[in-house]
Enzyme design. Structure first.
Site, PDB file in Angstrom:
ATOM      1  CB  CYS A 227      -1.003   0.000   1.140  1.00 48.19           C
ATOM      2  SG  CYS A 227      -0.482  -0.781   2.659  1.00 48.19           S
ATOM      3  NE  ARG A 256       2.473  -9.097   5.324  1.00 45.39           N
ATOM      4  CZ  ARG A 256       1.164  -9.040   5.152  1.00 45.39           C
ATOM      5  NH1 ARG A 256       0.373  -9.835   5.846  1.00 45.39           N
ATOM      6  NH2 ARG A 256       0.630  -8.180   4.290  1.00 45.39           N
ATOM      7  CD  GLN A 274      -0.532  -8.808   0.401  1.00 48.44           C
ATOM      8  OE1 GLN A 274       0.057  -7.792   0.059  1.00 48.44           O
ATOM      9  NE2 GLN A 274      -1.248  -8.872   1.497  1.00 48.44           N
ATOM     10  CG  ASP A 276      -2.192  -5.557  -2.092  1.00 48.82           C
ATOM     11  OD1 ASP A 276      -3.343  -5.438  -1.638  1.00 48.82           O
ATOM     12  OD2 ASP A 276      -1.179  -5.211  -1.467  1.00 48.82           O
ATOM     13  CG  HIS A 278      -3.884  -0.432  -2.191  1.00 50.27           C
ATOM     14  ND1 HIS A 278      -2.852  -1.252  -2.613  1.00 50.27           N
ATOM     15  CD2 HIS A 278      -4.038  -0.656  -0.859  1.00 50.27           C
ATOM     16  CE1 HIS A 278      -2.393  -1.926  -1.577  1.00 50.27           C
ATOM     17  NE2 HIS A 278      -3.082  -1.590  -0.506  1.00 50.27           N
ATOM     18  CE  LYS A 360      -9.103  -7.854   9.533  1.00 53.49           C
ATOM     19  NZ  LYS A 360      -7.905  -8.680   9.325  1.00 53.49           N
ATOM     20  CG  HIS A 406      -5.779  -1.098   2.314  1.00 57.22           C
ATOM     21  ND1 HIS A 406      -4.415  -0.926   2.299  1.00 57.22           N
ATOM     22  CD2 HIS A 406      -6.280  -0.012   2.964  1.00 57.22           C
ATOM     23  CE1 HIS A 406      -4.101   0.215   2.909  1.00 57.22           C
ATOM     24  NE2 HIS A 406      -5.223   0.781   3.319  1.00 57.22           N
TER      25      HIS A 406
END
Length: 542
Positions: A227, A256, A274, A276, A278, A360, A406
């Site tokens: 992000c 991570r 991911q 991902d 945004h 979320k 997100h």
């Protein structure tokens, strides 16, 4: 299996001493989760057949002292653990691999088991066969999808060609979904200055899982999230209200540092991808965007067979460790609740389980083994736009702060693959299978016809290979089934003379006298529709 580990350790020692007496150089004996291993220093590997020659019981008067096995002047390192008093007389070698503990050394790792009684070995192999149907780690090894080599960092996976094929198919499908919602794909780097993570809040709230290091007196960090980089793209130019909603997507690889004891195959890794996304948008666009995301997420999950009671929706609220004002959190939570209510969806509230920057919605799915997995997520964020001072120019010329959403539908693609492998027990739908068709010529005299069939299938984009080995047809058919191949095409002299094929599908379905074009037409439709079963294809061929 814990009760057998002391027996396995002794079996591993006996096996290592058998190797040593044959002139090989075993250097370590240890225990895996469900077997023993013996590392052998060697510049060449061993085949499974060669390794099995040493899998036999022999009485050795060895001693274990200071973490080493001592026998006739030989010393072999042994991992700590109890060594059984019983004598393991029945062995099975399960796997051979190679790794490099130093640049100069190569170790061949031989994995196996040993038991006191033959019925124990038979029971274990029967149990292992059942486990191999639903443990993604065993499925991944059996289908040659991925590996976790010792030379790589713990929790870092290498995807082999078959595994990458599955990843690419998942990506292609998600690209279609993203395109249908108006996303623009981006690519962002892996390493950033620490100042970026301090602005975003990750440095303070996520530091224990970040990889931080110094180069040339500057602190840098490998990204745990995509992000902040997407925010930098947003900030690269002035944005107008007409530009919003602005949707960025990325198959972004993040890192991570999970605790070593928590690592578990593809389900818990330290580096993963991911799907991902945004979205930067105005307040008045928020609810409709969330509704669109919820509908598309449910559409994707249903493609893999997860729908109705097999999908559970959770709403997670503000945690104690969070950033932002009460007003921002209330506004974000209200948008999620309104979207869910207007779509008439049931959901469970999970108090204080939101992200540190916003509430979320999470989607849990239930697999074929009745286990629940958390997958997709939609998160509303008023805080990162504030921390990064994001702006857009409104109709009246004033500058306003956008909202950020997100979202990840697969979540971690690695984890999603593991769940699919276990859900389908290694028998993936045809569109996802690395090899979709295997051609088996009955005899050498039809090899040319088999190659011609293969060429025509491949020409139309089908992933196909040929197994024309010297083994019997029944053994080659079994191998194809064991490897999860959806369709087996058998060609013999009769098929060659008539220009036909015999098709075998899952469930021991066999259809003879099929024209290749008929099979190809039905197969391509199945792949295009991303069907979960072969029912439509089989019905068209009968």
């Amino acid at each position: 299996m814990e009760e057998y580990k002391s027996v396995w350790l002794k079996a591993g020692i006996i096996y290592a001493l058998n190797l040593a007496e044959a002139g090989l150089k075993p250097v370590e004996v240890g225990l895996g989760e469900r077997d023993f291993y013996v590392d052998v220093e060697s510049q060449t590997t061993l085949t499974l057949e060669e390794a099995k020659k040493f899998a036999k019981y022999k009485k050795f008067n060895f001693q274990v002292k200071d973490g080493e096995v001592e026998y006739n002047g030989m010393r072999i390192k042994v991992s700590s653990g109890e060594i059984a008093q019983v004598e393991p007389q029945y062995f099975e070698i399960l796997n051979i691999s190679v790794h490099h503990p130093t640049p100069e050394l190569q170790y061949v790792r031989i994995r196996g088991v040993g038991f006191e009684r033959e019925e124990q070995l038979k029971d274990y192999l029967s149990w292992l066969e059942k486990v191999s149907e639903y443990d993604h780690r065993i499925i991944g090894e059996k289908l040659d999808l991925f590996s976790f080599p010792d030379e790589a960092a713990p929790g870092v996976v290498l995807f082999h060609p078959n595994g990458q094929t599955i990843r690419k198919e998942l990506m292609r499908y998600m690209e279609e979904i993203n395109n249908s919602m108006g996303y623009k794909e981006v690519y962002t780097s892996h390493v950033y200055r620490a100042i970026l993570w301090k602005i975003s809040g990750h440095y303070d709230h996520y530091r224990d899982k970040m990889l931080l290091f110094k180069m040339e007196d500057e602190e840098l960090g490998i990204k745990p999230m995509n992000c902040p980089a997407h925010i930098l793209i947003y900030k690269s130019k002035t944005r107008s209200y007409r530009d919003l909603p602005l949707r960025f997507s990325e198959f972004g690889h993040v890192y991570r540092w999970e605790k070593k004891g928590e690592l578990y195959g593809l389900l818990r890794v330290r580096g993963f991808t991911q799907d991902d996304g945004h979205i930067f948008l105005r307040d008045d666009q928020l609810k409709d965007e969330i509704k669109l995301l919820i509908k598309k997420t449910l559409e994707v999950l249903s493609t893999f067979g997860f729908k109705e009671d097999d999908v559970r929706i959770n709403l997670s609220t503000r945690p104690d460790d969070s950033i932002g004002t009460d007003e921002q959190w209330d506004k974000a939570t209200d948008a999620l609740v309104s979207a869910l209510n207007e779509l008439g969806l049931k959901y469970v509230v999970k108090e204080k389980e939101g992200a540190f920057y916003g509430p979320k919605i999470d989607f849990d799915i239930r697999d074929s083994l009745q286990r629940w997995w958390q997958l997709s997520t939609i998160q509303v964020d008023f805080n990162l736009p504030e921390r990064f001072k994001l702006e857009y120019v409104d109709k009246d010329g004033t500058k306003k702060r956008p909202v950020m959403v997100h979202r990840a539908i697969y979540g971690s693609m690695d984890r999603f693959m593991a769940i699919l492998l276990e859900h389908f027990r290694g028998k993936l739908p045809t569109w996802l299978s690395p090899i979709q068709v295997r051609v088996l010529p009955i005899t050498e005299e039809v090899d040319e016809y088999a190659n011609d069939v293969t060429f025509k299938l491949r020409e139309k984009g089908v992933r196909v290979d040929v197994d024309s080995g010297e083994e019997t047809l029944s053994k080659r058919i079994k191998r194809a089934y064991d490897e999860g191949i959806p369709y087996i095409v058998i060609v013999g002299k009769k098929e060659m003379e008539k220009g036909e094929i015999t098709v075998r599908a899952r469930g021991n379905v066999e259809i003879r006298g099929i024209k290749l074009n008929s099979f190809l037409s039905a197969l391509l439709e199945e792949i295009k529709n991303r069907d979960l079963s072969q029912n439509n294809t089989i019905s068209k061929l009968k």
